[in-house]
Design an enzyme around this catalytic site. Structure first.
Site, mmCIF file in Angstrom:
data_model
loop_
_atom_site.group_PDB
_atom_site.id
_atom_site.type_symbol
_atom_site.label_atom_id
_atom_site.label_comp_id
_atom_site.label_asym_id
_atom_site.label_seq_id
_atom_site.Cartn_x
_atom_site.Cartn_y
_atom_site.Cartn_z
ATOM 1 N N HIS A 368 0.808 -1.221 0.000
ATOM 2 C CA HIS A 368 0.000 0.000 0.000
ATOM 3 C C HIS A 368 0.828 1.251 0.000
ATOM 4 C CE1 HIS A 368 -2.526 -3.267 0.938
ATOM 5 N NE2 HIS A 368 -3.191 -2.674 -0.006
ATOM 6 N N ARG A 475 -10.354 2.775 -4.887
ATOM 7 C CA ARG A 475 -10.098 1.690 -3.925
ATOM 8 C C ARG A 475 -10.464 2.180 -2.523
ATOM 9 N NH1 ARG A 475 -5.222 0.915 -7.444
ATOM 10 N NH2 ARG A 475 -5.134 -1.282 -8.047
ATOM 11 N N ARG A 511 -15.382 1.236 -5.479
ATOM 12 C CA ARG A 511 -15.325 -0.225 -5.275
ATOM 13 C C ARG A 511 -15.546 -0.521 -3.798
ATOM 14 N NH1 ARG A 511 -9.990 -3.595 -6.646
ATOM 15 N NH2 ARG A 511 -9.173 -2.522 -4.812
ATOM 16 N N GLU A 610 -11.955 -10.661 -12.150
ATOM 17 C CA GLU A 610 -10.605 -10.906 -11.629
ATOM 18 C C GLU A 610 -10.341 -12.392 -11.462
ATOM 19 O OE1 GLU A 610 -9.260 -7.593 -8.857
ATOM 20 O OE2 GLU A 610 -11.200 -8.120 -7.980
ATOM 21 N N ASN A 633 -4.675 -7.098 -12.693
ATOM 22 C CA ASN A 633 -3.622 -7.519 -11.748
ATOM 23 C C ASN A 633 -3.964 -8.896 -11.207
ATOM 24 O OD1 ASN A 633 -2.747 -4.900 -12.047
ATOM 25 N ND2 ASN A 633 -3.563 -4.199 -10.089
ATOM 26 N N ASP A 634 -5.201 -9.026 -10.744
ATOM 27 C CA ASP A 634 -5.605 -10.309 -10.182
ATOM 28 C C ASP A 634 -5.924 -11.330 -11.260
ATOM 29 O OD1 ASP A 634 -5.362 -10.256 -7.363
ATOM 30 O OD2 ASP A 634 -6.961 -8.766 -7.284
ATOM 31 N N ARG A 644 1.196 -12.222 -7.650
ATOM 32 C CA ARG A 644 1.498 -10.951 -8.307
ATOM 33 C C ARG A 644 2.574 -10.146 -7.582
ATOM 34 N NH1 ARG A 644 -4.192 -7.659 -7.285
ATOM 35 N NH2 ARG A 644 -3.077 -5.776 -6.741
ATOM 36 N N CYS A 681 -9.074 -2.038 -15.301
ATOM 37 C CA CYS A 681 -8.518 -1.112 -14.299
ATOM 38 C C CYS A 681 -7.266 -1.646 -13.599
ATOM 39 C CB CYS A 681 -9.581 -0.744 -13.273
ATOM 40 S SG CYS A 681 -10.214 -2.147 -12.352
HETATM 41 C C1 PEP Z 1 -6.762 -5.653 -10.044
HETATM 42 O O1 PEP Z 1 -6.727 -6.724 -9.422
HETATM 43 O O2 PEP Z 1 -6.357 -5.530 -11.212
HETATM 44 C C2 PEP Z 1 -7.287 -4.441 -9.406
HETATM 45 C C3 PEP Z 1 -7.462 -3.343 -10.094
HETATM 46 O O3 PEP Z 1 -7.545 -4.480 -8.074
HETATM 47 P P1 PEP Z 1 -6.408 -4.427 -6.952
HETATM 48 O O4 PEP Z 1 -5.114 -4.084 -7.611
HETATM 49 O O5 PEP Z 1 -6.850 -3.415 -5.973
HETATM 50 O O6 PEP Z 1 -6.454 -5.827 -6.421
HETATM 51 MG MG MG Z 2 -7.841 -6.955 -7.593
#
Ligand code: PEP
Ligand code: MG
Length: 754
Positions: A368, A475, A511, A610, A633-634, A644, A681
């Protein structure tokens, strides 16, 4: 033959007397070397002080020629004295001349002396000088004598500091092989180049009283301190702190083992017996450990020694009552903060106008503090193992948060070339700013919506500065993570209202809480899980803790009264989860309606894609959702079964592979089929080449770090999307590992700005 030394306790007492005398700094130092020589029954005692970071100058001597004082100089690494400073080790030699590093300084008259015992003078982990005793006879100094000289050197360090001899001096640290530039590569966390000077997030503890007034009292303090430390470690292991801090339980177990280590305790007590205070004894033993750490090639052992170092710091804090982190408002200009790790709120405590960069020994891309650094536009590098031992407050440094490069004590050429890079970045940013009000449309007329990702109030100005269309992902968990307890309804309403107000009518997708895996709340007890990324997290937790979820949704509905509200649910793996979340929102809206609240003018609900299982439920999901947003990302992490945040796997699988791009193409087609908007995103959208690949497969809306908007818009405006898709389509079934090179070639051949 010299008689045995009178022991360090007597010497330390004598040093205290000398320190209390009203006299000049030089006269005091002269008396000190005299006292040491007498106590150690040595014919020579000399003190060399590091000057300008590179030269050791003879500052005082008993036994060598007085005329050599402030005249004799050795470079770090030169002669025996230079070697001691360079390697931060002691040297005990029966015949100094026969050592390969011996360098004869004729002005000192030292040819008369054969045996040599020298130790580094360190302060706060840094070498600041060298203390030497010499004798005419060829003798070997005993271990006790070595120990006594080490102990004396610690006190001497404070005398030198108190006398102003160390002012404005660059220091070399224990373990740094030399004073030249040291290069290191960590993981780039937040882009940008920074030049500046180090500020340690946890300031090194400077010990005020080195010499024990009463040895029995100091022994009692050691015992009490260690007892308190053990309790503190137990609390860390058992309490919620262990879950919320980034200390893994493995590390804590090792620390517990060290806290109970009898050898360590014995060495601490021995140092007190020699006349040091409890805290000085901890530092004394810590110095030895650091010197050993620097010489240990085995990374596993080094890591364990690092744990012991950590434990010593905790004990020092307990003994001195120092606070772990100091809020820094008095920062020097061009500060680069260096820390083992840091919470996002701690980074926000720093004065933004002075802060240029952040370097962490731990901390990955998705931590974070990294997200906050990106939000603030501050370059950041993580996984910079060992950086804390390489620098001190004030050390000059340059860093590249994109590449992960760090240069400690850069040469002037290096500084110049990085200053050039900073100027280049700035001029490119200016070019992007010029694009701010131009439409994001490809050459063949395809509009691509560009949104920013946000998570903090400080992100919101970027929305307008960048000229983005809206906030594609807000977020909400960051607000929760920075609070000391669950934010009340009123606090949440205020927060969301402020976000919507600042968006000034541009769309914002809020979200719902995405807690779990690496996102923990210090005040929420979460079960320890084998695989937290696959565990009880995100929407799974929300649906089982409806009170938490409902409160958050209620806050969003109230904050958006009279205007549009878009809510999105993270980590949906199953259509029924979307239904349950949607029903929860609708129930809350009904509740507010009944209680006479002004409702949002419209409500749009979306699902994040995701989890790969959702790819085969799109025909059921999309008709009931208003929109979908790919969390790449997920999604990529789960598609390839790769953590990741694991640097060992970084780059192993490419999101620009036929597999990942085909999955995205499928989502785009399903979105079209059901007439629902699909956006993306994840971090991918913020990089021009990656964003080009996404546009190629038909993603027409992306949400990204604010700094990505300019470069991605430049890419969009120079792209022929139809031509790119024609190029990519056959490649999706090519069986290639990655299309990255093909895409780069396409961009080059077609003048696409990536
Ligand atoms: C993702 O998983 O791509 C996403 C945007 O959410 P976060 O990075 O907050 O898990
Ligand atoms: Mg995510």
């Amino acid at each position: 033959m010299p008689s045995p030394s009178l022991g360090p306790r007597v010497l330390l007492r004598r040093l205290r007397e000398v320190m209390a005398e009203q006299t000049s700094a030089q006269a005091r130092l002269d008396k000190i070397v005299m006292a040491i020589a007498a106590n150690m029954v040595a014919e020579v005692c000399s003190v060399y002080v590091l000057q300008g970071g590179t030269v050791l100058e003879l500052y005082a001597t008993e036994g060598l020629r007085r005329e050599a004082v402030h005249q004799s100089r050795l470079k770090v690494g030169e002669g025996l004295v230079g070697l001691i400073a360079e390697q931060a080790i002691g040297l005990n030699l029966t015949e100094a001349e026969s050592h390969p590093s011996f360098k004869y300084l004729p002005e000192t008259g030292e040819e008369l002396f054969h045996s040599f015992l020298g130790v580094p003078i360190t302060r706060g982990g840094a070498v600041i000088g060298v203390l030497v005793v010499q004798n005419k006879t060829k003798r070997h100094y005993t271990e006790e004598e070595e120990e006594a000289l080490q102990t004396t050197s610690m006190v001497l360090a404070e005398v030198l500091a108190a006398s102003g001899f160390l002012e404005a001096q660059r220091t070399t640290l224990v373990g740094t092989a030399d004073l030249r530039t040291q290069a290191m590569v960590g993981e780039g966390l937040a882009e940008g180049v920074a030049l500046g000077h180090v500020v340690l997030h946890e300031p090194r503890i400077r010990i005020q009283n080195m010499i024990a007034e009463s040895v029995p009292d100091e022994l009692k303090r050691i015992d009490a301190g260690v007892l308190q430390l053990r309790q503190h470690v137990e609390d860390l292991l058992e309490g919620s702190e262990a879950l919320s801090s980034n200390d893994s339980s493995d590390v804590l177990e090792t620390i517990r083992m060290f806290a109970h280590d009898k050898g360590w305790l014995a060495r601490l007590k021995e140092a007190v017996q020699n006349g040091l205070t409890a805290e000085a004894a901890v530092e004394r033993v810590q110095n030895d450990n650091r010197a050993r750490m620097a010489r240990t090639p085995d990374p596993y052992l080094r890591e364990r020694m690092h744990d012991l170092d950590d434990l010593s710091n905790r004990l020092l804090r307990l003994l001195t009552g120092a606070v772990a982190t100091a809020a820094r408002t008095d920062l020097p200009d061009n500060t680069i903060v260096v820390s083992r790790n840091m919470g996002p709120a701690e980074l926000l405590d720093y004065d933004r106008s002075k802060l240029r960069g952040v370097i962490l020994e731990e901390g990955g891309k998705t931590s974070h503090v990294a997200i906050v650094a990106r939000a603030l536009g501050i370059p950041a590098v993580g996984q910079a193992t060992g950086i804390i031992n390489l620098v001190d407050d004030g050390t000059s440094l340059v860093m590249d948060g994109g590449a992960g490069d760090i240069f400690v004590r850069p040469s002037s050429e290096l500084e110049k070339s990085y200053a050039e890079k900073v100027r280049f970045y700035a001029s490119r940013q200016a070019a992007y700013r010029a694009l701010r009000d131009l439409p994001s449309v490809t050459k063949d007329g395809q509009a691509i919506t560009l949104n920013i990702n946000a998570g903090l109030v400080v992100d919101m100005p970027h929305l307008h500065e960048s000229g983005a269309d809206g906030v594609g992902l807000y977020r909400t968990e960051l607000h929760f993570m920075m609070a000391g307890r669950f934010p009340r309804l009123s606090a949440q309403v205020k927060h969301y209202k402020s976000i919507l107000d600042q968006a000034e009518g541009k769309p914002v997708v809020l979200r719902t809480l995405d807690i779990g895996a690496d996102k923990t709340l210090p005040y929420l007890r979460q079960p320890r899980e084998e695989n937290p990324a696959l565990g009880w997290r995100s929407i799974r937790m929300a649906l089982e803790r409806p009170a938490l979820f409902n409160l958050q949704v209620r806050a969003m509905l109230i904050a958006a009264s009279g205007r549009e509200l878009r809510i999105m649910f993270p980590m949906i793996a199953d259509v029924s989860e979307f239904e349950a979340a949607r029903d929860g929102v609708l129930k809350e809206r009904e509740f507010l309606r009944k209680h006479g609240h002004v409702l949002p003018s419209s409500l749009k609900l979306g699902a994040m894609i995701e989890v790969p299982a959702l790819l085969w439920q799109l025909d059921e999901l999309l008709p009931m959702a208003d929109f979908a947003s790919v969390g790449s990302n997920d999604l990529v992490q789960f598609l390839f079964a790769t953590d990741r945040g694991n640097p060992k796997l970084a780059g192993r699988y490419d999101p620009l592979s036929p597999a990942a791009l085909s999955a995205l193409r499928l989502i785009v087609e399903k979105g079209k089929q059901h007439g629902k908007s699909v956006t993306l995103c994840g971090e991918l959208g913020g990089k021009p080449l990656e964003a080009m690949g996404l546009a190629g497969v038909g993603i027409a809306s992306m949400s990204m770090v604010p700094s990505g908007i300019g470069p991605v818009k430049a890419m969009v405006r120079s792209l022929d999307q139809g031509k790119l898709w024609a190029f990519m389509q056959p490649l999706l079934s090519s069986g290639k590992h990655s299309l990255r090179q093909d895409l780069a070639d396409f961009a080059k051949a077609n003048g696409v700005e990536v």
